[in-house]
Structure formats: C-alpha cells, structure tokens
Design a protein around this motif. Sequence first.
Motif, PDB file in Angstrom:
ATOM      1  N   VAL A 187     -54.072  36.109  19.873  1.00 50.38           N
ATOM      2  CA  VAL A 187     -54.799  35.188  20.240  1.00 50.38           C
ATOM      3  C   VAL A 187     -54.592  34.645  21.683  1.00 50.38           C
ATOM      4  CG1 VAL A 187     -56.180  32.806  19.990  1.00 50.38           C
ATOM      5  CG2 VAL A 187     -55.024  34.025  18.004  1.00 50.38           C
ATOM      6  N   ALA A 188     -55.443  35.060  22.911  1.00 44.76           N
ATOM      7  CA  ALA A 188     -55.326  34.856  24.249  1.00 44.76           C
ATOM      8  C   ALA A 188     -56.227  33.799  24.713  1.00 44.76           C
ATOM      9  CB  ALA A 188     -55.776  36.056  25.014  1.00 44.76           C
ATOM     10  N   SER A 189     -55.706  32.636  25.184  1.00 44.51           N
ATOM     11  CA  SER A 189     -56.574  31.435  25.584  1.00 44.51           C
ATOM     12  C   SER A 189     -56.369  31.089  27.103  1.00 44.51           C
ATOM     13  CB  SER A 189     -56.268  30.188  24.713  1.00 44.51           C
ATOM     14  OG  SER A 189     -55.011  30.013  24.742  1.00 44.51           O
ATOM     15  N   THR A 190     -55.045  31.613  27.587  1.00 45.43           N
ATOM     16  CA  THR A 190     -54.691  31.297  28.860  1.00 45.43           C
ATOM     17  C   THR A 190     -55.226  32.458  29.822  1.00 45.43           C
ATOM     18  OG1 THR A 190     -52.659  32.342  29.025  1.00 45.43           O
ATOM     19  CG2 THR A 190     -52.624  30.134  28.359  1.00 45.43           C
ATOM     20  N   PRO A 191     -55.266  32.246  31.068  1.00 45.57           N
ATOM     21  CA  PRO A 191     -55.689  33.187  32.145  1.00 45.57           C
ATOM     22  C   PRO A 191     -54.839  34.443  32.038  1.00 45.57           C
ATOM     23  CG  PRO A 191     -55.927  30.866  33.180  1.00 45.57           C
ATOM     24  CD  PRO A 191     -55.221  30.686  31.934  1.00 45.57           C
TER      25      PRO A 191
ATOM     26  N   VAL B 144     -64.060  39.547  28.403  1.00 41.57           N
ATOM     27  CA  VAL B 144     -62.666  39.005  28.232  1.00 41.57           C
ATOM     28  C   VAL B 144     -62.023  37.814  29.209  1.00 41.57           C
ATOM     29  CG1 VAL B 144     -60.024  39.739  28.000  1.00 41.57           C
ATOM     30  CG2 VAL B 144     -61.887  41.291  27.121  1.00 41.57           C
ATOM     31  N   LEU B 145     -62.213  38.290  30.488  1.00 40.81           N
ATOM     32  CA  LEU B 145     -61.621  37.456  31.370  1.00 40.81           C
ATOM     33  C   LEU B 145     -62.379  35.808  31.184  1.00 40.81           C
ATOM     34  CD1 LEU B 145     -60.956  39.894  34.330  1.00 40.81           C
ATOM     35  CD2 LEU B 145     -59.265  38.723  32.681  1.00 40.81           C
ATOM     36  N   ASN B 146     -63.911  35.911  31.115  1.00 38.76           N
ATOM     37  CA  ASN B 146     -64.631  34.697  31.292  1.00 38.76           C
ATOM     38  C   ASN B 146     -64.610  34.008  30.023  1.00 38.76           C
ATOM     39  OD1 ASN B 146     -65.139  35.420  34.050  1.00 38.76           O
ATOM     40  ND2 ASN B 146     -66.871  36.553  33.638  1.00 38.76           N
ATOM     41  N   ALA B 147     -64.370  34.500  29.012  1.00 39.05           N
ATOM     42  CA  ALA B 147     -64.212  33.642  27.806  1.00 39.05           C
ATOM     43  C   ALA B 147     -63.244  32.546  27.608  1.00 39.05           C
ATOM     44  CB  ALA B 147     -64.267  34.772  26.502  1.00 39.05           C
ATOM     45  N   SER B 148     -63.524  31.601  26.795  1.00 44.69           N
ATOM     46  CA  SER B 148     -62.612  30.670  26.606  1.00 44.69           C
ATOM     47  C   SER B 148     -61.516  31.226  25.663  1.00 44.69           C
ATOM     48  CB  SER B 148     -63.323  29.609  25.535  1.00 44.69           C
ATOM     49  OG  SER B 148     -62.235  28.724  25.110  1.00 44.69           O
ATOM     50  N   HIS B 149     -61.543  32.056  24.656  1.00 44.87           N
ATOM     51  CA  HIS B 149     -60.662  32.801  23.747  1.00 44.87           C
ATOM     52  C   HIS B 149     -60.917  34.107  23.647  1.00 44.87           C
ATOM     53  CE1 HIS B 149     -59.312  28.486  23.510  1.00 44.87           C
ATOM     54  NE2 HIS B 149     -58.388  28.852  22.748  1.00 44.87           N
TER      55      HIS B 149
ATOM     56  N   PRO C 183     -62.818  23.492  22.351  1.00 48.45           N
ATOM     57  CA  PRO C 183     -62.185  22.416  22.028  1.00 48.45           C
ATOM     58  C   PRO C 183     -61.192  23.160  20.943  1.00 48.45           C
ATOM     59  CG  PRO C 183     -64.300  22.177  20.934  1.00 48.45           C
ATOM     60  CD  PRO C 183     -64.364  22.948  21.997  1.00 48.45           C
ATOM     61  N   GLU C 184     -60.021  22.586  20.761  1.00 46.59           N
ATOM     62  CA  GLU C 184     -59.023  22.971  19.889  1.00 46.59           C
ATOM     63  C   GLU C 184     -59.501  23.000  18.415  1.00 46.59           C
ATOM     64  OE1 GLU C 184     -56.210  24.710  20.086  1.00 46.59           O
ATOM     65  OE2 GLU C 184     -56.810  24.814  22.084  1.00 46.59           O
ATOM     66  N   SER C 185     -60.458  21.991  18.220  1.00 45.66           N
ATOM     67  CA  SER C 185     -60.952  21.945  16.530  1.00 45.66           C
ATOM     68  C   SER C 185     -61.933  23.162  16.447  1.00 45.66           C
ATOM     69  CB  SER C 185     -61.539  20.955  16.603  1.00 45.66           C
ATOM     70  OG  SER C 185     -62.801  20.544  17.463  1.00 45.66           O
ATOM     71  N   ALA C 186     -62.374  23.403  17.298  1.00 45.24           N
ATOM     72  CA  ALA C 186     -63.176  24.728  17.023  1.00 45.24           C
ATOM     73  C   ALA C 186     -62.331  26.166  16.867  1.00 45.24           C
ATOM     74  CB  ALA C 186     -64.335  25.079  18.319  1.00 45.24           C
ATOM     75  N   ILE C 187     -61.379  26.281  17.809  1.00 40.51           N
ATOM     76  CA  ILE C 187     -60.597  27.390  17.636  1.00 40.51           C
ATOM     77  C   ILE C 187     -59.686  27.304  16.173  1.00 40.51           C
ATOM     78  CG2 ILE C 187     -58.567  28.447  18.484  1.00 40.51           C
ATOM     79  CD1 ILE C 187     -61.056  28.898  20.038  1.00 40.51           C
ATOM     80  N   GLU C 188     -59.329  26.020  16.033  1.00 42.68           N
ATOM     81  CA  GLU C 188     -58.646  25.829  14.604  1.00 42.68           C
ATOM     82  C   GLU C 188     -59.617  26.308  13.572  1.00 42.68           C
ATOM     83  OE1 GLU C 188     -55.818  25.440  11.970  1.00 42.68           O
ATOM     84  OE2 GLU C 188     -55.608  25.478  13.995  1.00 42.68           O
TER      85      GLU C 188
ATOM     86  N   PHE D 151     -64.899  34.637  22.524  1.00 42.46           N
ATOM     87  CA  PHE D 151     -65.437  33.264  22.147  1.00 42.46           C
ATOM     88  C   PHE D 151     -65.645  32.398  23.297  1.00 42.46           C
ATOM     89  CE2 PHE D 151     -63.401  35.370  18.576  1.00 42.46           C
ATOM     90  CZ  PHE D 151     -64.381  35.299  17.627  1.00 42.46           C
ATOM     91  N   GLY D 152     -66.618  31.583  23.257  1.00 39.66           N
ATOM     92  CA  GLY D 152     -66.877  30.654  24.365  1.00 39.66           C
ATOM     93  C   GLY D 152     -68.286  30.004  24.548  1.00 39.66           C
ATOM     94  N   PHE D 153     -68.659  30.184  25.626  1.00 37.37           N
ATOM     95  CA  PHE D 153     -69.939  29.490  26.127  1.00 37.37           C
ATOM     96  C   PHE D 153     -70.699  30.853  26.708  1.00 37.37           C
ATOM     97  CE2 PHE D 153     -66.866  26.110  25.809  1.00 37.37           C
ATOM     98  CZ  PHE D 153     -67.614  24.995  24.974  1.00 37.37           C
ATOM     99  N   ARG D 154     -71.886  30.900  26.291  1.00 35.63           N
ATOM    100  CA  ARG D 154     -72.887  32.057  26.989  1.00 35.63           C
ATOM    101  C   ARG D 154     -73.264  31.496  28.487  1.00 35.63           C
ATOM    102  NH1 ARG D 154     -76.364  30.583  22.706  1.00 35.63           N
ATOM    103  NH2 ARG D 154     -78.329  29.559  23.601  1.00 35.63           N
ATOM    104  N   SER D 155     -73.411  32.201  29.246  1.00 29.98           N
ATOM    105  CA  SER D 155     -73.805  31.694  30.729  1.00 29.98           C
ATOM    106  C   SER D 155     -75.423  32.160  30.655  1.00 29.98           C
ATOM    107  CB  SER D 155     -73.074  32.713  31.618  1.00 29.98           C
ATOM    108  OG  SER D 155     -73.614  34.034  31.811  1.00 29.98           O
ATOM    109  N   GLU D 156     -75.912  31.885  31.823  1.00 26.97           N
ATOM    110  CA  GLU D 156     -77.286  32.194  32.244  1.00 26.97           C
ATOM    111  C   GLU D 156     -77.621  33.588  32.378  1.00 26.97           C
ATOM    112  OE1 GLU D 156     -79.858  29.971  32.183  1.00 26.97           O
ATOM    113  OE2 GLU D 156     -78.514  28.632  31.336  1.00 26.97           O
TER     114      GLU D 156
END
Length: 217
Positions: A50-54, A75-80, A23-28, A191-196
């Motif tokens: 800061v890179a957030s788009t593909p 890099v590619l699979n992260a949110s930011h 969420p943008e609040s987390a990035i902020e 930064f993002g969500f870790r996977s299995e």
Amino acid sequence: MDLSDAIHARHTVKAFESGRALPESAIEGLLKVLHNSPSSVNSQPWHYVVASTPEGKARIAKSTTGSYAYNEPKVLNASHVIALCMRTDISDAHLNAILEQEERDGRFLIDGAKQAQDRSRRSYVDVHKYELRDVPQWMEKQVYLALGGLLLGAAILGIDATPMEGFDSRTLDLEPGLREQGYTGVVLASFGFRSEQDFNAKLPKSRLPRDEIFTFI
C-alpha cells in the motif's frame, strides 16, 4: 450507496485529481475488504503493498515508465495505490501458518477438524502442483478474486478507482524487495478522486446484451 447504485456509478478512472487524500476511514474500509477476501481452500496466497506517500507512489510508478507511461499519472496523482501480489510458491510454512491461524480463530469445533482441514487443503495444493501443474495460475486467480471484491467495495464506499495490468512486473518486484520476500506483483489498483480530465466518467457503460451472456436453465 446501495449495491445497484454502486454498480452503475463504478467506472475505471482515467485521471485522478492530484493532491487530494482519501480519509483514513475509507482506506481502512478497503483494507478490511482485502483482508477478508475469499480464496480457494482459504489458501490466501497474497500480499499487498500500500503506497500513500509521494515517495511510496514514486517507487510504484517506476514500474509504469516506458511502454506503460500512460499509467504513471494514475499512480502518482492517486491518493493511494495498492500493488496486489501473489506468492511465488505455496510452502509448507505458509500452509502451517494458515492452519494455526484458523485454530486461533476458533474454526475447529470438533475433534479431528483441524487435521481434516489440513488434509483437504493440501490435497488441493497437490492437485495444482502435480496433476494440473498450474500453481502460479491458481494463486493468481485468488488475487483477482480479491481485486473484484476490492473494486466493488470501493464503489460502495464512493471511492474512485482504477485497476492496472500495464506495468513492468520485474521493476515492481525489485523496487520494494518483493522477490526476496517470496512474492511477485499481479495487478495495481489506484484510489482517489477523479479529476475533470477523467473522460471515462462522462461515457455510458457498454456491455453485451444480457441474453448473450446469461443462460438460464
């Protein structure tokens, strides 16, 4: 999450879950940590991409091919992804900009404080420029101070993160035109969500015993 919980929960993520955006609040929150990072004599010798788009992440990922291909998915699979960069020199223009910002922010409360701050900061810069001759290393240390705060801030916010030194600095510098702006890349952080597939999440921390790394006097 309190500090103790964050320290124990934090780990270097080895695989991110693709397609999930923070969420943008987390990035902020992360950007506020970087914006308020400490630096020697408030020199602030940094810049952050800061890179957030593909498309943006793909540009950063160009520096993680070849010998550094193991970092490309992070890099590619992260949110930011944030490229933490440093200045290639401490210029008069930069020192003047810091001084004027300090004045706008109300840091000079007594007569002569502005001039004293300018003399003090420039004396430190001169020591590193002429006596120690280590201005790049000195500036790089400030960027790593920012990185430390950023990783701890991410942990407190519950954001999965990983720092990366494995990238081609020339490719990174040339892709977003950093060199033309007077900057060079130091370290990447995803930064993002870790996977299995993040095997590191299941492993215990390993640190040398406290009695080997602390001396109390």
